[in-house]
Design a protein around this motif. Structure first.
Motif, PDB file in Angstrom:
ATOM      1  N   TRP A  78       0.852  -1.193   0.000  1.00 28.20           N
ATOM      2  CA  TRP A  78       0.000   0.000   0.000  1.00 28.20           C
ATOM      3  C   TRP A  78       0.892   1.249   0.000  1.00 28.20           C
ATOM      4  CZ3 TRP A  78      -1.250  -4.421   2.851  1.00 28.20           C
ATOM      5  CH2 TRP A  78      -2.422  -5.077   2.444  1.00 28.20           C
ATOM      6  N   SER A  79       1.655   1.398  -1.077  1.00 30.61           N
ATOM      7  CA  SER A  79       2.702   2.427  -1.137  1.00 30.61           C
ATOM      8  C   SER A  79       2.157   3.817  -1.471  1.00 30.61           C
ATOM      9  CB  SER A  79       3.761   2.030  -2.166  1.00 30.61           C
ATOM     10  OG  SER A  79       3.133   1.816  -3.423  1.00 30.61           O
ATOM     11  N   HIS A  80       0.859   3.907  -1.771  1.00 32.59           N
ATOM     12  CA  HIS A  80       0.280   5.172  -2.246  1.00 32.59           C
ATOM     13  C   HIS A  80       0.052   6.177  -1.117  1.00 32.59           C
ATOM     14  CE1 HIS A  80      -3.038   2.803  -0.719  1.00 32.59           C
ATOM     15  NE2 HIS A  80      -3.748   3.901  -0.626  1.00 32.59           N
ATOM     16  N   LYS A  81       0.095   5.719   0.145  1.00 31.27           N
ATOM     17  CA  LYS A  81      -0.314   6.601   1.242  1.00 31.27           C
ATOM     18  C   LYS A  81       0.614   6.447   2.448  1.00 31.27           C
ATOM     19  CE  LYS A  81      -4.305   7.406   4.252  1.00 31.27           C
ATOM     20  NZ  LYS A  81      -5.604   6.914   4.714  1.00 31.27           N
ATOM     21  N   ASN A  82       0.926   7.577   3.094  1.00 30.53           N
ATOM     22  CA  ASN A  82       1.687   7.573   4.358  1.00 30.53           C
ATOM     23  C   ASN A  82       2.894   6.624   4.338  1.00 30.53           C
ATOM     24  OD1 ASN A  82      -0.210   9.331   5.261  1.00 30.53           O
ATOM     25  ND2 ASN A  82      -1.074   8.008   6.829  1.00 30.53           N
ATOM     26  N   PRO A  83       3.963   6.969   3.617  1.00 28.11           N
ATOM     27  CA  PRO A  83       5.130   6.079   3.611  1.00 28.11           C
ATOM     28  C   PRO A  83       5.655   5.840   5.025  1.00 28.11           C
ATOM     29  CG  PRO A  83       5.647   8.220   2.619  1.00 28.11           C
ATOM     30  CD  PRO A  83       4.178   8.170   2.811  1.00 28.11           C
ATOM     31  N   ILE A  84       5.990   4.582   5.313  1.00 24.07           N
ATOM     32  CA  ILE A  84       6.462   4.197   6.648  1.00 24.07           C
ATOM     33  C   ILE A  84       7.987   4.185   6.685  1.00 24.07           C
ATOM     34  CG2 ILE A  84       6.572   2.257   8.282  1.00 24.07           C
ATOM     35  CD1 ILE A  84       3.624   1.641   7.447  1.00 24.07           C
ATOM     36  N   LEU A  85       8.602   3.579   5.683  1.00 23.90           N
ATOM     37  CA  LEU A  85      10.070   3.578   5.593  1.00 23.90           C
ATOM     38  C   LEU A  85      10.538   4.765   4.744  1.00 23.90           C
ATOM     39  CD1 LEU A  85      10.548  -0.212   5.245  1.00 23.90           C
ATOM     40  CD2 LEU A  85      12.079   1.152   6.641  1.00 23.90           C
ATOM     41  N   PRO A  86      11.689   5.354   5.085  1.00 17.30           N
ATOM     42  CA  PRO A  86      12.194   6.480   4.285  1.00 17.30           C
ATOM     43  C   PRO A  86      12.519   6.034   2.856  1.00 17.30           C
ATOM     44  CG  PRO A  86      13.457   6.205   6.340  1.00 17.30           C
ATOM     45  CD  PRO A  86      12.586   4.997   6.198  1.00 17.30           C
ATOM     46  N   SER A  87      12.449   6.971   1.918  1.00 18.22           N
ATOM     47  CA  SER A  87      12.774   6.647   0.518  1.00 18.22           C
ATOM     48  C   SER A  87      14.283   6.598   0.300  1.00 18.22           C
ATOM     49  CB  SER A  87      12.132   7.668  -0.426  1.00 18.22           C
ATOM     50  OG  SER A  87      12.572   8.963  -0.082  1.00 18.22           O
ATOM     51  N   ASP A  88      15.037   7.347   1.090  1.00 13.12           N
ATOM     52  CA  ASP A  88      16.499   7.375   0.957  1.00 13.12           C
ATOM     53  C   ASP A  88      17.101   6.055   1.465  1.00 13.12           C
ATOM     54  OD1 ASP A  88      19.124   9.004   0.736  1.00 13.12           O
ATOM     55  OD2 ASP A  88      19.187   8.157   2.759  1.00 13.12           O
ATOM     56  N   PRO A  89      17.943   5.382   0.661  1.00  9.16           N
ATOM     57  CA  PRO A  89      18.472   4.065   1.057  1.00  9.16           C
ATOM     58  C   PRO A  89      19.238   4.081   2.376  1.00  9.16           C
ATOM     59  CG  PRO A  89      18.891   4.451  -1.263  1.00  9.16           C
ATOM     60  CD  PRO A  89      18.356   5.726  -0.714  1.00  9.16           C
ATOM     61  N   TYR A  90      20.029   5.146   2.623  1.00  8.16           N
ATOM     62  CA  TYR A  90      20.798   5.212   3.870  1.00  8.16           C
ATOM     63  C   TYR A  90      19.864   5.370   5.072  1.00  8.16           C
ATOM     64  CZ  TYR A  90      23.974   6.520   7.557  1.00  8.16           C
ATOM     65  OH  TYR A  90      24.643   6.557   8.755  1.00  8.16           O
ATOM     66  N   GLN A  91      18.905   6.268   4.953  1.00  5.39           N
ATOM     67  CA  GLN A  91      17.949   6.481   6.051  1.00  5.39           C
ATOM     68  C   GLN A  91      17.117   5.214   6.297  1.00  5.39           C
ATOM     69  OE1 GLN A  91      15.715   9.987   5.034  1.00  5.39           O
ATOM     70  NE2 GLN A  91      17.370  11.377   5.651  1.00  5.39           N
ATOM     71  N   ARG A  92      16.816   4.527   5.208  1.00  7.35           N
ATOM     72  CA  ARG A  92      16.049   3.267   5.334  1.00  7.35           C
ATOM     73  C   ARG A  92      16.870   2.223   6.092  1.00  7.35           C
ATOM     74  NH1 ARG A  92      14.267   3.201   0.246  1.00  7.35           N
ATOM     75  NH2 ARG A  92      15.658   1.613  -0.556  1.00  7.35           N
ATOM     76  N   ALA A  93      18.168   2.147   5.773  1.00  5.54           N
ATOM     77  CA  ALA A  93      19.063   1.213   6.475  1.00  5.54           C
ATOM     78  C   ALA A  93      19.151   1.566   7.957  1.00  5.54           C
ATOM     79  CB  ALA A  93      20.453   1.231   5.841  1.00  5.54           C
ATOM     80  N   GLN A  94      19.234   2.860   8.261  1.00 10.44           N
ATOM     81  CA  GLN A  94      19.292   3.300   9.663  1.00 10.44           C
ATOM     82  C   GLN A  94      18.015   2.933  10.413  1.00 10.44           C
ATOM     83  OE1 GLN A  94      22.666   3.736   9.847  1.00 10.44           O
ATOM     84  NE2 GLN A  94      22.127   5.234  11.394  1.00 10.44           N
ATOM     85  N   ALA A  95      16.876   3.135   9.766  1.00  8.24           N
ATOM     86  CA  ALA A  95      15.590   2.800  10.393  1.00  8.24           C
ATOM     87  C   ALA A  95      15.523   1.301  10.692  1.00  8.24           C
ATOM     88  CB  ALA A  95      14.434   3.213   9.476  1.00  8.24           C
TER      89      ALA A  95
END
Length: 219
Positions: A78-95
């Motif tokens: 359900w990627s169309h609304k309220n993204p949960i993980l960051p789009s940036d790969p580094y920030q996503r890895a940190q999360a």
């Protein structure tokens, strides 16, 4: 395509709370089925034959297991609304790192706080407070762990809050006096409808933990 979503869960589970919040953040309608963990349903055993644990997310008849994986799955489907993980790969890895930290460190430490006594409990309490302080340091002055937007690490952690009064009662300490910024973050999260609707009453959790404690900690 039909979009049938079923969640097999147990109301005081801080792991199930993650999946409930993620689904509500995305506005996904789902059928909630409460499991009796002493008498697991055939559907639970069929859908999670490896671990036989809740929560189990069933999407169009296919199971997704492990809460932190379920949250990622929900974000991707359900990627169309309220993204949960960051789009940036580094920030996503940190999360992902911090969510993993919560699962590996916080869960074991909190269990010692309510399920032991004496020296073991004191050691568990010390570890628990240190872990919360580490998380508070990572939060810093940001509104949420990911910055301005509620997201993955917030969802991973917030369910533990419902157990805080039980920890305080059975280990005799104040969490707010140890990590005031973290409690301010909790209050901010609770203003979100997705969170407020997904978390049980902490008083009820304390009653539940009190019963559990009788089994783990003989008087």
């Amino acid at each position: 395509m039909a979009n049938e979503v079923i969640l097999l869960d147990f109301w005081p589970s801080m792991f199930g709370m993650r999946t409930r919040i993620a689904l509500r953040e995305k506005g996904v309608e789902f059928e909630y089925r409460e499991e009796d963990l002493r008498n697991k349903s055939p559907l639970l055993l069929q859908m999670n034959p490896i671990h036989k644990k809740i929560p189990v997310l069933i999407h169009n008849g296919k199971p997704v297991n492990e809460s932190i994986i379920q949250v990622q799955y929900i974000d991707e489907v359900w990627s169309h609304k309220n993204p949960i993980l960051p789009s940036d790969p580094y920030q996503r890895a940190q999360a992902r790192f911090w969510a993993d930290f919560i699962d590996k460190k916080l869960y074991d430490a909190q269990r010692k706080v309510w399920a032991t006594k004496g020296e073991e409990q004191e050691a568990g309490k010390k570890d628990f407070i240190e872990i919360l302080k580490t998380l508070e340091s990572e939060l810093g002055d940001k509104p949420y762990f990911g910055g301005d937007d509620f997201g993955y690490v917030d969802i991973a952690l917030i369910g533990f809050y419902t157990w805080f009064p039980a920890y305080e009662k059975f280990a005799n300490f104040s969490i707010e006096s140890e990590v005031p910024k973290l409690i301010a973050w909790v209050k901010k999260c609770l203003q979100r409808e997705s969170v407020a609707k997904s978390l049980p009453d902490p008083e009820k959790v304390t009653e539940f933990v009190s019963e559990l404690r009788k089994k783990f900690v003989p008087e």
